[in-house]
Design a protein around this motif. Structure first.
Motif, PDB file in Angstrom:
ATOM      1  N   THR A  44       0.803  -1.223   0.000  1.00  0.00           N
ATOM      2  CA  THR A  44       0.000   0.000   0.000  1.00  0.00           C
ATOM      3  C   THR A  44       0.837   1.276   0.000  1.00  0.00           C
ATOM      4  OG1 THR A  44      -0.097   0.024   2.414  1.00  0.00           O
ATOM      5  CG2 THR A  44      -1.860  -1.145   1.255  1.00  0.00           C
ATOM      6  N   LYS A  45       2.125   1.155   0.348  1.00  0.00           N
ATOM      7  CA  LYS A  45       3.019   2.309   0.526  1.00  0.00           C
ATOM      8  C   LYS A  45       2.581   3.182   1.705  1.00  0.00           C
ATOM      9  CE  LYS A  45       4.918   0.860  -3.254  1.00  0.00           C
ATOM     10  NZ  LYS A  45       6.042  -0.106  -3.145  1.00  0.00           N
ATOM     11  N   VAL A  46       1.830   2.595   2.635  1.00  0.00           N
ATOM     12  CA  VAL A  46       1.419   3.296   3.848  1.00  0.00           C
ATOM     13  C   VAL A  46       2.461   3.030   4.931  1.00  0.00           C
ATOM     14  CG1 VAL A  46      -0.389   3.538   5.586  1.00  0.00           C
ATOM     15  CG2 VAL A  46      -1.005   3.061   3.232  1.00  0.00           C
ATOM     16  N   LYS A  47       2.698   4.017   5.762  1.00  0.00           N
ATOM     17  CA  LYS A  47       3.741   3.897   6.784  1.00  0.00           C
ATOM     18  C   LYS A  47       3.421   2.831   7.818  1.00  0.00           C
ATOM     19  CE  LYS A  47       6.698   6.954   9.526  1.00  0.00           C
ATOM     20  NZ  LYS A  47       6.859   8.335  10.046  1.00  0.00           N
ATOM     21  N   ASN A  48       2.135   2.725   8.196  1.00  0.00           N
ATOM     22  CA  ASN A  48       1.746   1.780   9.241  1.00  0.00           C
ATOM     23  C   ASN A  48       0.539   0.948   8.816  1.00  0.00           C
ATOM     24  OD1 ASN A  48       3.468   2.895  11.624  1.00  0.00           O
ATOM     25  ND2 ASN A  48       2.405   4.706  10.828  1.00  0.00           N
ATOM     26  N   ALA A  49       0.680  -0.359   8.874  1.00  0.00           N
ATOM     27  CA  ALA A  49      -0.434  -1.285   8.671  1.00  0.00           C
ATOM     28  C   ALA A  49      -0.579  -2.107   9.947  1.00  0.00           C
ATOM     29  CB  ALA A  49      -0.183  -2.201   7.479  1.00  0.00           C
ATOM     30  N   ILE A  50      -1.758  -2.043  10.550  1.00  0.00           N
ATOM     31  CA  ILE A  50      -2.011  -2.767  11.807  1.00  0.00           C
ATOM     32  C   ILE A  50      -3.153  -3.732  11.555  1.00  0.00           C
ATOM     33  CG2 ILE A  50      -2.535  -2.590  14.254  1.00  0.00           C
ATOM     34  CD1 ILE A  50      -1.700   0.627  12.562  1.00  0.00           C
ATOM     35  N   THR A  51      -2.888  -5.019  11.615  1.00  0.00           N
ATOM     36  CA  THR A  51      -3.937  -6.006  11.392  1.00  0.00           C
ATOM     37  C   THR A  51      -4.826  -6.120  12.625  1.00  0.00           C
ATOM     38  OG1 THR A  51      -2.455  -7.767  12.117  1.00  0.00           O
ATOM     39  CG2 THR A  51      -2.599  -7.347   9.729  1.00  0.00           C
ATOM     40  N   CYS A  52      -6.029  -6.629  12.403  1.00  0.00           N
ATOM     41  CA  CYS A  52      -6.966  -6.770  13.514  1.00  0.00           C
ATOM     42  C   CYS A  52      -7.978  -7.866  13.207  1.00  0.00           C
ATOM     43  CB  CYS A  52      -7.665  -5.447  13.822  1.00  0.00           C
ATOM     44  SG  CYS A  52      -8.647  -4.794  12.469  1.00  0.00           S
ATOM     45  N   SER A  53      -8.948  -8.017  14.092  1.00  0.00           N
ATOM     46  CA  SER A  53      -9.820  -9.193  14.096  1.00  0.00           C
ATOM     47  C   SER A  53     -10.948  -9.164  13.072  1.00  0.00           C
ATOM     48  CB  SER A  53     -10.409  -9.376  15.502  1.00  0.00           C
ATOM     49  OG  SER A  53     -10.849  -8.140  16.023  1.00  0.00           O
ATOM     50  N   SER A  54     -11.283  -8.013  12.515  1.00  0.00           N
ATOM     51  CA  SER A  54     -12.321  -7.933  11.485  1.00  0.00           C
ATOM     52  C   SER A  54     -12.351  -6.532  10.911  1.00  0.00           C
ATOM     53  CB  SER A  54     -13.706  -8.263  12.069  1.00  0.00           C
ATOM     54  OG  SER A  54     -14.151  -7.239  12.947  1.00  0.00           O
ATOM     55  N   GLY A  55     -13.050  -6.372   9.792  1.00  0.00           N
ATOM     56  CA  GLY A  55     -13.244  -5.037   9.240  1.00  0.00           C
ATOM     57  C   GLY A  55     -14.068  -4.168  10.160  1.00  0.00           C
ATOM     58  N   THR A  56     -15.027  -4.776  10.838  1.00  0.00           N
ATOM     59  CA  THR A  56     -15.844  -4.035  11.803  1.00  0.00           C
ATOM     60  C   THR A  56     -14.989  -3.494  12.938  1.00  0.00           C
ATOM     61  OG1 THR A  56     -17.777  -5.398  11.285  1.00  0.00           O
ATOM     62  CG2 THR A  56     -17.812  -4.218  13.378  1.00  0.00           C
ATOM     63  N   ASP A  57     -14.121  -4.345  13.498  1.00  0.00           N
ATOM     64  CA  ASP A  57     -13.228  -3.890  14.560  1.00  0.00           C
ATOM     65  C   ASP A  57     -12.227  -2.860  14.043  1.00  0.00           C
ATOM     66  OD1 ASP A  57     -14.451  -5.392  16.499  1.00  0.00           O
ATOM     67  OD2 ASP A  57     -13.070  -7.079  16.329  1.00  0.00           O
ATOM     68  N   ALA A  58     -11.882  -2.954  12.772  1.00  0.00           N
ATOM     69  CA  ALA A  58     -10.980  -1.957  12.185  1.00  0.00           C
ATOM     70  C   ALA A  58     -11.627  -0.573  12.214  1.00  0.00           C
ATOM     71  CB  ALA A  58     -10.621  -2.348  10.752  1.00  0.00           C
ATOM     72  N   ILE A  59     -12.925  -0.497  11.889  1.00  0.00           N
ATOM     73  CA  ILE A  59     -13.640   0.776  11.977  1.00  0.00           C
ATOM     74  C   ILE A  59     -13.658   1.278  13.413  1.00  0.00           C
ATOM     75  CG2 ILE A  59     -15.881   1.912  11.691  1.00  0.00           C
ATOM     76  CD1 ILE A  59     -16.463  -0.060   9.417  1.00  0.00           C
ATOM     77  N   LEU A  60     -13.959   0.376  14.337  1.00  0.00           N
ATOM     78  CA  LEU A  60     -14.004   0.743  15.748  1.00  0.00           C
ATOM     79  C   LEU A  60     -12.652   1.279  16.216  1.00  0.00           C
ATOM     80  CD1 LEU A  60     -15.551   0.819  18.443  1.00  0.00           C
ATOM     81  CD2 LEU A  60     -14.873  -1.577  18.791  1.00  0.00           C
ATOM     82  N   LEU A  61     -11.590   0.596  15.860  1.00  0.00           N
ATOM     83  CA  LEU A  61     -10.252   1.029  16.258  1.00  0.00           C
ATOM     84  C   LEU A  61      -9.907   2.392  15.670  1.00  0.00           C
ATOM     85  CD1 LEU A  61      -8.413  -2.393  15.867  1.00  0.00           C
ATOM     86  CD2 LEU A  61      -8.672  -1.129  18.018  1.00  0.00           C
ATOM     87  N   ALA A  62     -10.311   2.621  14.431  1.00  0.00           N
ATOM     88  CA  ALA A  62     -10.050   3.917  13.797  1.00  0.00           C
ATOM     89  C   ALA A  62     -10.779   5.039  14.527  1.00  0.00           C
ATOM     90  CB  ALA A  62     -10.462   3.873  12.329  1.00  0.00           C
ATOM     91  N   LEU A  63     -12.039   4.802  14.857  1.00  0.00           N
ATOM     92  CA  LEU A  63     -12.823   5.808  15.581  1.00  0.00           C
ATOM     93  C   LEU A  63     -12.250   6.054  16.976  1.00  0.00           C
ATOM     94  CD1 LEU A  63     -16.394   4.572  14.568  1.00  0.00           C
ATOM     95  CD2 LEU A  63     -15.318   6.710  13.821  1.00  0.00           C
ATOM     96  N   MET A  64     -11.830   4.989  17.640  1.00  0.00           N
ATOM     97  CA  MET A  64     -11.232   5.133  18.965  1.00  0.00           C
ATOM     98  C   MET A  64      -9.897   5.877  18.884  1.00  0.00           C
ATOM     99  SD  MET A  64     -12.143   1.319  20.408  1.00  0.00           S
ATOM    100  CE  MET A  64     -11.481   1.506  22.071  1.00  0.00           C
ATOM    101  N   ALA A  65      -9.170   5.668  17.799  1.00  0.00           N
ATOM    102  CA  ALA A  65      -7.859   6.323  17.656  1.00  0.00           C
ATOM    103  C   ALA A  65      -7.985   7.833  17.556  1.00  0.00           C
ATOM    104  CB  ALA A  65      -7.137   5.775  16.423  1.00  0.00           C
TER     105      ALA A  65
END
Length: 364
Positions: free
Chosen positions: A49-70
């Motif tokens: 992706t050429k993105v500096k940080n890629a953080i894997t997680c448990s689902s796409g739903t949790d990815a949204i949650l983590l982004a909002l929490m961040a």
């Protein structure tokens, strides 16, 4: 003729040796949580992706949650987003007691209509969350310009669009934070649930890595209220095997889409991909007036279909408290009554494509 919507079994058989080897290696090490394959996958995702940080997680739903929490979304904050998407987009906003503010979509791409954003901004607006629906990014330049003007964050819900591009950048490399899903039927899918969060902001990345392990910044020390949001090591092994072939699969998905469009564009509304974008083709979605009769005819011919999405979020029961009414967002509501998705995957043969398009032509 037997036709599969996603052809996951054929994909597995194609990459079986590498997938099985990766899984067996993890079983032999018995390192199932945040094993070395997770770190390797994150590095490979950053390379892709050429993105500096890629953080894997448990689902796409949790990815949204983590982004909002961040970005520290609080109760009462407003997030402007689309109603024409899977429930996770609005659901995670509501889960944090923030307010999803739904605005209508473009009639051709089905993505968030950037012309409607400014009217929806209030003093409580925290972020804009466009969805790269069906695999194509939204008009990010326009959205980002508005966000910059009002000092808002942009979170890209790229659950359907990993591998797509906007002005030659992957949609994982857009906005303040972008997310994706590795649900099995996605363009890049694992063998269970999985997702990832992407950001060029090191502070966000550090926080997300902590949030996905219950807010720990070191063992038994919890800096934040977090979640159990890690990607299983076995799923990382599967994704590593598939990622090796992903660029080739994207090319074939585009060829399949071109063949569909060449055969169907003269008789009904086919997908519109904007000139400065590419799609990951998570689905190939048509627009028809007589959807129910076409669904029945295709089913009788053994052709699987799906509807993404039959009820827009602003009319879902769980969002009744927001007081949206029917006809409030007419373009989304009209689309929900007319869209139909047909088989889309890189393993469709020309014979199958011909069979599918012939049956559609005979029954619209």
């Amino acid at each position: 003729m037997k036709i599969d919507f996603a052809n996951l079994q054929i994909q597995y058989q194609t990459y079986k040796e590498k997938i099985d080897t990766n899984i067996q290696s993890i079983l032999n090490k018995s390192n199932y949580i945040l094993g070395e394959e997770v770190n390797i996958l994150e590095q490979e995702l950053q390379n892709f992706t050429k993105v500096k940080n890629a953080i894997t997680c448990s689902s796409g739903t949790d990815a949204i949650l983590l982004a909002l929490m961040a970005i520290d979304v609080k109760p009462g904050d407003e997030i402007i987003t689309t109603p024409f998407t899977w429930i996770s987009t609005g659901e995670m906003i509501a889960l944090l007691k923030a307010v999803p503010v739904f605005i209508d979509i473009e009639p051709d791409t089905y993505n968030l209509d950037s012309n409607l954003i400014e009217k929806a901004i209030t003093k409580k607006t925290k972020a804009i969350m466009p969805v790269s629906l069906y695999g194509q990014p939204s008009d990010i330049d326009a959205i980002q310009a508005i966000a910059d003007k009002y000092d808002l964050k942009v979170i890209i819900d790229g659950a359907q669009s990993f591998g797509s591009t906007y002005n030659k950048k992957t949609d994982s490399n857009l906005g303040d934070i972008s997310i994706t899903s590795f649900f099995p039927a996605k363009p890049l899918g694992c063998y269970g649930d999985g997702g990832a969060v992407f950001t060029n902001n090191d502070e966000y990345a550090k926080k997300i890595k902590s949030l996905r392990v219950h807010g720990q910044n070191k063992r038994h020390h919890h800096q934040y209220i977090g979640i159990g949001g890690r990607l299983d090591t076995i799923q990382a092994g599967v994704l590593l095997a598939k990622l090796e072939n992903f660029k080739d699969e994207l090319k074939v998905r585009n060829k399949v889409a071109e063949k569909y469009t060449n055969k169907l564009s003269k008789i009904l509304q086919t997908p519109v991909i904007k000139p400065n974008r590419t799609s990951a083709w998570a689905s190939y979605t048509l627009r028809v007036k007589n959807r129910d009769s076409l669904l029945l005819s295709l089913k009788e011919s053994g052709i699987p279909t799906s509807i993404y999405y039959p009820t827009p979020l602003h009319l879902q029961e769980c969002f009744q408290y927001l007081n949206y009414k029917k006809n409030d967002l007419p373009i989304s509501e009209k689309a929900s009554n007319e869209v139909i998705s047909i088989p889309m995957n890189p393993f469709l043969s020309d014979e199958q494509i011909e069979f599918i398009t012939y049956n559609i032509g005979e029954n619209i």
